[in-house]
Design an enzyme around this catalytic site. Sequence first.
Site, mmCIF file in Angstrom:
data_model
loop_
_atom_site.group_PDB
_atom_site.id
_atom_site.type_symbol
_atom_site.label_atom_id
_atom_site.label_comp_id
_atom_site.label_asym_id
_atom_site.label_seq_id
_atom_site.Cartn_x
_atom_site.Cartn_y
_atom_site.Cartn_z
ATOM 1 N N ASP A 78 0.841 -1.196 0.000
ATOM 2 C CA ASP A 78 0.000 0.000 0.000
ATOM 3 C C ASP A 78 0.879 1.250 0.000
ATOM 4 O OD1 ASP A 78 -0.999 -0.914 3.339
ATOM 5 O OD2 ASP A 78 0.846 0.074 2.688
ATOM 6 N N ASP A 80 1.303 5.206 1.161
ATOM 7 C CA ASP A 80 0.899 6.313 2.020
ATOM 8 C C ASP A 80 1.512 7.600 1.470
ATOM 9 O OD1 ASP A 80 -0.328 4.492 3.715
ATOM 10 O OD2 ASP A 80 1.503 4.198 4.877
ATOM 11 N N ASP A 178 10.012 5.515 12.653
ATOM 12 C CA ASP A 178 10.795 4.539 13.425
ATOM 13 C C ASP A 178 12.179 4.245 12.836
ATOM 14 O OD1 ASP A 178 9.531 3.163 11.372
ATOM 15 O OD2 ASP A 178 8.541 1.702 12.649
HETATM 16 P P1 ATP Z 1 4.201 -2.234 5.940
HETATM 17 O O1 ATP Z 1 4.887 -2.543 4.665
HETATM 18 O O2 ATP Z 1 4.122 -3.391 6.836
HETATM 19 O O3 ATP Z 1 2.912 -1.486 5.785
HETATM 20 P P2 ATP Z 1 5.148 0.296 6.848
HETATM 21 O O4 ATP Z 1 6.538 0.750 7.093
HETATM 22 O O5 ATP Z 1 4.401 0.934 5.737
HETATM 23 O O6 ATP Z 1 5.213 -1.254 6.682
HETATM 24 P P3 ATP Z 1 3.006 1.159 8.517
HETATM 25 O O7 ATP Z 1 2.544 0.588 9.804
HETATM 26 O O8 ATP Z 1 2.134 1.117 7.338
HETATM 27 O O9 ATP Z 1 4.376 0.453 8.203
HETATM 28 O O10 ATP Z 1 3.438 2.655 8.836
HETATM 29 C C1 ATP Z 1 3.778 3.589 7.825
HETATM 30 C C2 ATP Z 1 4.945 4.446 8.280
HETATM 31 O O11 ATP Z 1 4.582 5.189 9.438
HETATM 32 C C3 ATP Z 1 6.187 3.679 8.680
HETATM 33 O O12 ATP Z 1 6.985 3.384 7.562
HETATM 34 C C4 ATP Z 1 6.863 4.630 9.643
HETATM 35 O O13 ATP Z 1 7.541 5.641 8.941
HETATM 36 C C5 ATP Z 1 5.680 5.274 10.341
HETATM 37 N N1 ATP Z 1 5.299 4.568 11.567
HETATM 38 C C6 ATP Z 1 4.302 3.677 11.731
HETATM 39 N N2 ATP Z 1 4.210 3.249 12.988
HETATM 40 C C7 ATP Z 1 5.171 3.888 13.673
HETATM 41 C C8 ATP Z 1 5.585 3.897 15.032
HETATM 42 N N3 ATP Z 1 4.993 3.127 15.933
HETATM 43 N N4 ATP Z 1 6.603 4.710 15.372
HETATM 44 C C9 ATP Z 1 7.216 5.503 14.461
HETATM 45 N N5 ATP Z 1 6.871 5.529 13.179
HETATM 46 C C10 ATP Z 1 5.863 4.747 12.774
HETATM 47 MG MG MG Z 2 2.323 0.666 5.200
#
Ligand code: ATP
Ligand code: MG
Length: 533
Positions: A78, A80, A178
Site C-alpha cells: 500500500d 501512504d 521509526d
Molecule cells: P508495511 O509494509 O508493513 O505497511 P510500513 O513501514 O508501511 O510497513 P506502517 O505501519 O504502514 O508500516 O506505517 C507507515 C509508516 O509510518 C512507517 O513506515 C513509519 O515511517 C511510520 N510509523 C508507523 N508506525 C510507527 C511507530 N509506531 N513509530 C514511528 N513511526 C511509525
Molecule cells: Mg504501510
Amino acid sequence: MIKKFIDKLLGKSTPGTSGGKPHFGKREEVPASVHGINPELVDRRAAEVVATLKQAGFEAYIVGGAVRDLLLGLRPKDFDVATNATPEQVKGLFRRAFIIGKRFRIVHVVHGRGREHEVIEVSTFRAYLDNSAAGQVSGNEKTSKAQLAGMQHAVDASGRVLRDNVWGPQDEDATRRDFTVNAMYYDPVSQIVVDYHKGIQDAKKKTLRMIGDPATRYREDPVRIIRAVRFAAKLSPLGFTIDAKSAAPLVQSQALLAEVPQSRMFDEMLKLLQTGHAIATIEQLKKLGMAKGIYPLLDVAVERADTPFVKAALVDTDRRVNEGKPVAPSFLLACVLWEDVRNGWQERLNQRQHPLPALQEAIDEVFDKRIGDVSGRGKLAADMREIWVMQPRFEKRVGNTPFGMVMQPRFRAGFDFMRLRADVGEVEEALAEWWQDFQAADDERRDDLMDQAREEQKARQKAQQPVVKRVPRNAPAAAPRAAAPAEGADYPEEGMEFATEGSAPKKRRRRRRKPGGGAGGGGEGAAPATAGE
Ligand code: ATP
Ligand code: MG
C-alpha cells in the site's frame, strides 16, 4: 505564555533522548540516478494524489514503507502519502476523501468502488513532540505556529491529549518515524527521494536502524519493539539485519509492552503472523531472544511452531498471503489453539461425556484460558468456534448433513482446517478428498459420493471396527497421528437423524478410488478461499 499552555496540554513529557534537542537530520535530495526506483512500481493513484496536492501548492510525497519497498525493488502493498496540507485541506481537494481516526487523524482518498476500490492514506506532517517537546515548540517561531494550529485538534472531547495530531515541518515528521529506511519521502513527479536519516545508505547496507536513541524510542512507543521484529522478518530474505545498537535494548524493553492497550497488541501480533512472514517472524523472535513474553497467544504460536499442525498452518498462511489470497485471524488462531481444544475434548470423552457438549465445553475452557484478552472480539471467537465445531461433522457423511455443511457460510474455513489436519495425518486423506469432491460437485455427483460414503461405512461395519477409540485418561497430549476425538465420535445433530459414520483406524481404511479423478487432495488445486473474511 505559549510555552505554559503547551506544557499544560502535553502534561509531563516522556524522558528525553539525551535531554537536548533531537537531531532532525540533514535534508538530502537523492536523484533517480542514485536511488534507482523503478517508476513502474509506483501506484498511479498515489502519484495522482501527490500531483494534485502539489498543484494546489502543498508539499507532498509518497512516504514510509512504500518508499522502503520501492528502493528495495519490491512492489509495495500500500501507498501512504505525507503532506503539509491539513486533513481539511486535503479533503477539500478530492471528491471522495474522508477524515478518519481520532488519535491519529488522516485522510482516506478513495478511488474506484466496491471490491476494486483503492485507498490512499494521506497524513499531515507531524511535529516531533516527544522528549523535551514543549521547549522546542516555544524555541521555534515557525514551528510553534504550525503546532498551535494543530493544537486545535490536539485534545479530544474528554480533554485527552492527542499529541499525534500536532502538525510540524517535514524534518520533524521524519524524526518521529521509526527506522531510517521507513523515513524517506519520494516525489513521483520529480523522482527525488528526500532522506534525512541516511535511509538510502542503510538500505544499501541492509540495516534496520532506529532513528534517535533506540531505548528511548522503544519507551516512547513500545510497539516499535514488535515492528522491529516484523521488519527484520520481512526483510531477512533480502539479507537485512537489525543494527546492533537498535537490537541491543529490545529484550530489556520488552517489559514495556505491558503498557500497550490489548487491542493494539492483538493487531500487532496478527501483523506478525499474517503478513506473509510468519515463519520468518518466529525465527527472528527466537534469534533475538524474544520467543516469550510479547503476547500470550504469540507465545503459544511460537511454542507450537514446530508441531506439524501449527507449522503447516503457518506455512500455509505465508503462502496464501504471498499469493494475494485473503487470510482470516480466526483460522490461524483456531489452528494455534486446536491442540488445547482437542486435549480438552478427549479428556471429556474419556469421562464418557457426550461428544457435542464435551466439545463445546472444551472450547469454552480454551477461550477462558487463552483468549480472555480478546473477549471483545465476539465475531473472531464465534468464527473460531464454528471452525472447531464443524470438525466432527466432517466425519458424518449421512443424511442431509453434508448438504447442510456446504451451505454454511463458514464451510470453506472449516474445510480448509480439516484439509490441514489431513495434511498432518490427523484425519484420513480420503475424507478430505471426499469433501473436496463433494463441495465442488453437482447434485448428481453428490448423490454418487453419498452412495460411496455409505458403502464405505457398510464395509467398515462389516469389518466390525470399533466406533469410538478410547484413549486412557490423562493420556499425554495427543501426537498428530493419534486418534483425534472427532474420529468416529457419534455426532447427533438437532433436526437430523442420529447417525454414526464411524471410522476405522487409519491403517484399515483403504484409500477411496476417485471416480472421475476430480479434485486433487492437496488443497492447492482448489485454491481454498480460507475463511474468506
Ligand atoms: P508495511 O509494509 O508493513 O505497511 P510500513 O513501514 O508501511 O510497513 P506502517 O505501519 O504502514 O508500516 O506505517 C507507515 C509508516 O509510518 C512507517 O513506515 C513509519 O515511517 C511510520 N510509523 C508507523 N508506525 C510507527 C511507530 N509506531 N513509530 C514511528 N513511526 C511509525
Ligand atoms: Mg504501510
